[in-house]
Design an enzyme around this catalytic site. Structure first.
Site, PDB file in Angstrom:
ATOM      1  N   HIS A  39       7.787  38.124 -38.669  1.00 28.42           N
ATOM      2  CA  HIS A  39       8.361  38.741 -37.473  1.00 28.42           C
ATOM      3  C   HIS A  39       8.398  40.249 -37.652  1.00 28.42           C
ATOM      4  CE1 HIS A  39      11.037  39.440 -34.053  1.00 28.42           C
ATOM      5  NE2 HIS A  39      10.613  38.266 -33.636  1.00 28.42           N
ATOM      6  N   GLU A  70       9.067  30.158 -33.394  1.00 33.69           N
ATOM      7  CA  GLU A  70       8.010  29.305 -32.857  1.00 33.69           C
ATOM      8  C   GLU A  70       7.814  28.004 -33.631  1.00 33.69           C
ATOM      9  OE1 GLU A  70       7.637  30.253 -30.124  1.00 33.69           O
ATOM     10  OE2 GLU A  70       6.396  32.017 -29.780  1.00 33.69           O
TER      11      GLU A  70
HETATM   12  N1  CMC Z   1       0.899  34.513 -42.008  1.00 32.68           N
HETATM   13  C1  CMC Z   1       0.267  35.178 -42.991  1.00 32.68           C
HETATM   14  N2  CMC Z   1       0.433  36.501 -43.208  1.00 32.68           N
HETATM   15  C2  CMC Z   1       1.258  37.148 -42.403  1.00 32.68           C
HETATM   16  C3  CMC Z   1       1.962  36.510 -41.361  1.00 32.68           C
HETATM   17  C4  CMC Z   1       1.742  35.124 -41.199  1.00 32.68           C
HETATM   18  N3  CMC Z   1       2.372  34.457 -40.227  1.00 32.68           N
HETATM   19  N4  CMC Z   1       2.708  37.420 -40.721  1.00 32.68           N
HETATM   20  C5  CMC Z   1       2.494  38.590 -41.305  1.00 32.68           C
HETATM   21  N5  CMC Z   1       1.624  38.445 -42.317  1.00 32.68           N
HETATM   22  C6  CMC Z   1       1.130  39.468 -43.220  1.00 32.68           C
HETATM   23  C7  CMC Z   1       0.069  40.301 -42.529  1.00 32.68           C
HETATM   24  O1  CMC Z   1      -1.224  39.790 -42.740  1.00 32.68           O
HETATM   25  C8  CMC Z   1       0.257  41.655 -43.176  1.00 32.68           C
HETATM   26  O2  CMC Z   1      -0.377  41.667 -44.414  1.00 32.68           O
HETATM   27  P1  CMC Z   1      -1.244  42.949 -44.862  1.00 32.68           P
HETATM   28  O3  CMC Z   1      -0.257  44.074 -44.936  1.00 32.68           O
HETATM   29  O4  CMC Z   1      -1.804  42.568 -46.200  1.00 32.68           O
HETATM   30  O5  CMC Z   1      -2.281  43.143 -43.814  1.00 32.68           O
HETATM   31  C9  CMC Z   1       1.769  41.717 -43.445  1.00 32.68           C
HETATM   32  O6  CMC Z   1       2.210  40.368 -43.504  1.00 32.68           O
HETATM   33  C10 CMC Z   1       2.524  42.438 -42.355  1.00 32.68           C
HETATM   34  O7  CMC Z   1       2.090  41.936 -41.111  1.00 32.68           O
HETATM   35  P2  CMC Z   1       2.115  42.796 -39.765  1.00 32.68           P
HETATM   36  O8  CMC Z   1       1.053  42.257 -38.875  1.00 32.68           O
HETATM   37  O9  CMC Z   1       2.145  44.254 -40.047  1.00 32.68           O
HETATM   38  O10 CMC Z   1       3.518  42.448 -39.204  1.00 32.68           O
HETATM   39  P3  CMC Z   1       3.927  42.581 -37.704  1.00 32.68           P
HETATM   40  O11 CMC Z   1       5.315  43.007 -37.713  1.00 32.68           O
HETATM   41  O12 CMC Z   1       3.021  43.414 -36.902  1.00 32.68           O
HETATM   42  O13 CMC Z   1       3.688  41.073 -37.225  1.00 32.68           O
HETATM   43  C11 CMC Z   1       3.882  38.966 -36.287  1.00 32.68           C
HETATM   44  C12 CMC Z   1       4.637  40.215 -36.719  1.00 32.68           C
HETATM   45  C13 CMC Z   1       4.845  37.993 -35.636  1.00 32.68           C
HETATM   46  C14 CMC Z   1       2.818  39.367 -35.259  1.00 32.68           C
HETATM   47  C15 CMC Z   1       3.207  38.311 -37.520  1.00 32.68           C
HETATM   48  O14 CMC Z   1       4.184  37.964 -38.471  1.00 32.68           O
HETATM   49  C16 CMC Z   1       2.347  37.114 -37.135  1.00 32.68           C
HETATM   50  O15 CMC Z   1       1.181  37.303 -36.765  1.00 32.68           O
HETATM   51  N6  CMC Z   1       2.904  35.868 -37.226  1.00 32.68           N
HETATM   52  C17 CMC Z   1       2.149  34.689 -36.834  1.00 32.68           C
HETATM   53  C18 CMC Z   1       2.207  34.519 -35.331  1.00 32.68           C
HETATM   54  C19 CMC Z   1       3.578  34.098 -34.855  1.00 32.68           C
HETATM   55  O16 CMC Z   1       4.245  33.259 -35.461  1.00 32.68           O
HETATM   56  N7  CMC Z   1       3.991  34.699 -33.732  1.00 32.68           N
HETATM   57  C20 CMC Z   1       5.286  34.404 -33.120  1.00 32.68           C
HETATM   58  C21 CMC Z   1       6.218  35.563 -33.321  1.00 32.68           C
HETATM   59  S1  CMC Z   1       7.924  35.120 -33.031  1.00 32.68           S
HETATM   60  C22 CMC Z   1       7.998  35.019 -31.289  1.00 32.68           C
HETATM   61  C23 CMC Z   1       8.400  36.303 -30.717  1.00 32.68           C
HETATM   62  O17 CMC Z   1       9.566  36.683 -30.857  1.00 32.68           O
HETATM   63  O18 CMC Z   1       7.508  36.922 -30.124  1.00 32.68           O
END
Ligand code: CMC
Length: 357
Positions: A244, A299
């Site tokens: 998240h 989710e």
């Molecule tokens: N699985 C594997 N790796 C992950 C995941 C995951 N679910 N989430 C984050 N990471 C890794 C990501 O690859 C990155 O690694 P690196 O720095 O090596 O590239 C690191 O953790 C940081 O990720 P980020 O993309 O900078 O984090 P963010 O704050 O932009 O992303 C997120 C938040 C929700 C988009 C992400 O955690 C994700 O894609 N999760 C899976 C999709 C998901 O479950 N979405 C529902 C979100 S909750 C509903 C809502 O409130 O919207």
């Protein structure tokens, strides 16, 4: 400049606070555990709308029931082309038929519409005729009745109420920000909500719970969890239902929804399996990303709950919209009440103009 606007404060709101360190969600002075399981969707709408919609009807369940009956007329526009699209695209197209405006009637119709349109789209995709709303029922009970054609149990209606309340608002998430940007242009409530739905549908926001079911089905049994998850991560995929932007601990909404799954007795075996997959996923994410706390988000248990309520996974994002529409409408009015046009700056990093020859 902040990548993805991380840490940027773009609005003041009285609607909700997401405390990512403590793992706490507050909606207008109430913590989520005070609300989830104890509040109907209509009661939560009244809490969110207070002060922003002064003409909110005293009998909101009846007014929302009437609004469901009014928007049902739009279901006639569901043609074969739309039925062939994903449910969220079909629901978005029907939502686009609703008139824009800023008044209470417009707001009630927009609030009612995702439940009516989701049920009709799911039934149409199964080759079944739509079921007209019953305005005398609560919103959650009627959403399930319109979906299945038969009345749900009280436990099922309570479980859907819990879901809708749990996801109703969540700070300045991507879809709420999109809705506020559009509201700030004075385009109208329907336009703001359409922007919200469009942002919600992406897999990094509200599109994640359907793929959670794909993951559970792909794993099949607990013994396969580690190998399946490691293979997915090795392919560069993200695990849906984990991570998240704001929470650095477990998303409090996950446990509110897990509790609601427990009310639905038939689902216990599935719940135990999901818990085993969750434990494996968390262990692997901790091994692979020791510096980035990645925990369970809303989710993961959304998927279990909506599956138990017999929504098809392809329509999970539409059910998210049924709840979040309350937050979008409240934020749109808050934006209109006090906010200026949202118009940030960009830094130009392209080429300079070529001098005329
Ligand atoms: N699985 C594997 N790796 C992950 C995941 C995951 N679910 N989430 C984050 N990471 C890794 C990501 O690859 C990155 O690694 P690196 O720095 O090596 O590239 C690191 O953790 C940081 O990720 P980020 O993309 O900078 O984090 P963010 O704050 O932009 O992303 C997120 C938040 C929700 C988009 C992400 O955690 C994700 O894609 N999760 C899976 C999709 C998901 O479950 N979405 C529902 C979100 S909750 C509903 C809502 O409130 O919207």
């Amino acid at each position: 400049m902040s990548d993805g606007l991380e840490g940027v404060v773009a609005a003041q709101t009285v609607l909700s606070e997401v405390d990512g360190q403590a793992g706490r969600l507050i909606i207008r002075g109430h913590s989520l555990d005070e609300l989830a399981g104890r509040t109907t969707f209509e009661q939560l709408v009244a809490v969110l709308f207070e002060g922003f919609y002064p003409d909110l009807p005293a009998d909101l369940p009846a007014a929302l029931g009437q609004a469901r009956a009014e928007v049902f007329a739009e279901v006639a526009a569901l043609d074969a082309g739309l039925v062939g699209r994903s449910p969220v695209e079909a629901v978005r197209a029907l939502m686009a038929r609703l008139a824009d405006g800023d008044d209470m009637t417009t707001a009630l119709r927009i609030l009612a519409a995702p439940a009516v349109f989701t049920a009709a789209v799911v039934r149409a995709q199964a080759g079944e005729a739509p079921v007209a709303p019953d305005p005398s029922l609560g919103h959650a009970a009627d959403a399930l009745r319109m979906l299945r054609g038969t009345a749900p149990t009280q436990a099922e209606a309570d479980a859907l109420d819990t879901y809708l309340v749990t996801v109703s608002d969540h700070g300045l998430n991507a879809s709420t920000f999109a809705a506020r940007v559009v509201a700030s242009t004075r385009a109208g409530l329907a336009s703001a909500v359409l922007a919200g739905i469009s942002a919600l549908k992406g897999p990094l926001h509200g599109g994640a719970p359907g793929p959670v079911i794909d993951m559970l089905d792909g794993i099949g049994e607990p013994a396969n969890a580690r190998a399946w998850i490691e293979a997915a991560l090795a392919r560069g995929e993200r695990l849906m239902g984990f991570g998240h932007r704001i929470y650095r601990v477990r998303d409090p909404r996950a446990d509110a929804l897990k509790q609601a799954v427990r009310w639905l007795d038939a689902r216990q075996g599935r719940l135990e399996f999901a818990e085993a997959v969750e434990a494996a996923a968390l262990a692997i994410l901790r091994e692979r990303k020791p510096d980035r706390p990645l925990d369970t988000n809303v989710e993961f248990y959304t998927a279990l709950l909506l599956e138990a309520l017999q929504f098809p996974p392809t329509a999970f994002t539409c059910v998210f919209a049924m709840g979040r529409v309350a937050g979008w409408l409240a934020h749109a009015r808050e934006q209109l009440a006090g906010g200026r046009l949202i118009r940030p700056q960009s830094v130009y990093v392209g080429p300079a103009p070529r001098k005329a020859a």
